[in-house]
Scaffold this motif. Structure first.
Motif, PDB file in Angstrom:
ATOM      1  N   GLY A 126       0.807  -1.212   0.000  1.00  0.00           N
ATOM      2  CA  GLY A 126       0.000   0.000   0.000  1.00  0.00           C
ATOM      3  C   GLY A 126       0.837   1.257   0.000  1.00  0.00           C
ATOM      4  N   THR A 127       1.899   1.267   0.787  1.00  0.00           N
ATOM      5  CA  THR A 127       2.782   2.428   0.844  1.00  0.00           C
ATOM      6  C   THR A 127       3.449   2.678  -0.503  1.00  0.00           C
ATOM      7  N   VAL A 128       3.908   1.621  -1.153  1.00  0.00           N
ATOM      8  CA  VAL A 128       4.565   1.771  -2.448  1.00  0.00           C
ATOM      9  C   VAL A 128       3.574   2.269  -3.503  1.00  0.00           C
ATOM     10  N   LEU A 129       2.363   1.718  -3.520  1.00  0.00           N
ATOM     11  CA  LEU A 129       1.370   2.157  -4.497  1.00  0.00           C
ATOM     12  C   LEU A 129       0.985   3.624  -4.307  1.00  0.00           C
TER      13      LEU A 129
ATOM     14  N   CYS B  75       1.669   9.442  -5.648  1.00  0.00           N
ATOM     15  CA  CYS B  75       1.997  10.783  -5.140  1.00  0.00           C
ATOM     16  C   CYS B  75       3.136  11.429  -5.914  1.00  0.00           C
ATOM     17  N   PHE B  76       4.172  10.676  -6.174  1.00  0.00           N
ATOM     18  CA  PHE B  76       5.410  11.263  -6.675  1.00  0.00           C
ATOM     19  C   PHE B  76       5.632  11.090  -8.174  1.00  0.00           C
TER      20      PHE B  76
ATOM     21  N   LEU C 261      -1.159   8.606 -11.827  1.00  0.00           N
ATOM     22  CA  LEU C 261      -2.584   8.800 -11.571  1.00  0.00           C
ATOM     23  C   LEU C 261      -3.154   9.946 -12.400  1.00  0.00           C
ATOM     24  N   VAL C 262      -2.388  10.996 -12.611  1.00  0.00           N
ATOM     25  CA  VAL C 262      -2.844  12.124 -13.429  1.00  0.00           C
ATOM     26  C   VAL C 262      -3.061  11.667 -14.871  1.00  0.00           C
ATOM     27  N   ILE C 263      -2.164  10.871 -15.397  1.00  0.00           N
ATOM     28  CA  ILE C 263      -2.292  10.363 -16.764  1.00  0.00           C
ATOM     29  C   ILE C 263      -3.505   9.443 -16.873  1.00  0.00           C
TER      30      ILE C 263
ATOM     31  N   VAL D  40      -6.394  13.484  -0.919  1.00  0.00           N
ATOM     32  CA  VAL D  40      -6.616  12.048  -0.733  1.00  0.00           C
ATOM     33  C   VAL D  40      -5.301  11.301  -0.579  1.00  0.00           C
ATOM     34  N   LEU D  41      -4.336  11.597  -1.449  1.00  0.00           N
ATOM     35  CA  LEU D  41      -3.114  10.805  -1.487  1.00  0.00           C
ATOM     36  C   LEU D  41      -2.180  11.049  -0.304  1.00  0.00           C
TER      37      LEU D  41
END
Length: 85
Positions: free
Chosen positions: A14-17, A22-23, A27-29, A46-47
């Motif tokens: 979960g942390t990696v996803l 985030c970085f 997700l924007v794409i 949210v993130l």
């Protein structure tokens, strides 16, 4: 969860996803590709809390695994054997 290794594995995944979302612009794409680009302005709300949650969960899972390895917690083998007896 009774198995600290499983909790640790899930919290790290979960942390990696969440960190990837985030970085990196993944997700924007993806949101832009499906026509939901207007939601990108709310991703920080949210993130970032999700990232903090999963980092905290990972720390808790490490602490719990350390306790279980030291003999302070019940292992899954003893819990399984006590149910069948």
């Amino acid at each position: 969860m009774k198995d600290p290794k499983r909790l640790l594995r899930l919290s790290i995944i979960g942390t990696v996803l969440v960190a990837l979302c985030c970085f990196t612009p993944i997700l924007v794409i993806l949101l832009g590709a499906v026509g939901l680009a207007t939601l990108t302005g709310y991703l920080d709300y949210v993130l970032l809390p999700a990232l903090m949650f999963f980092i905290g969960l990972t720390i808790y899972a490490l602490w719990r695994k350390k306790q279980c390895d030291a003999g302070g917690g019940t292992s899954t083998k003893s819990a399984r054997s006590s149910r069948h007896e």
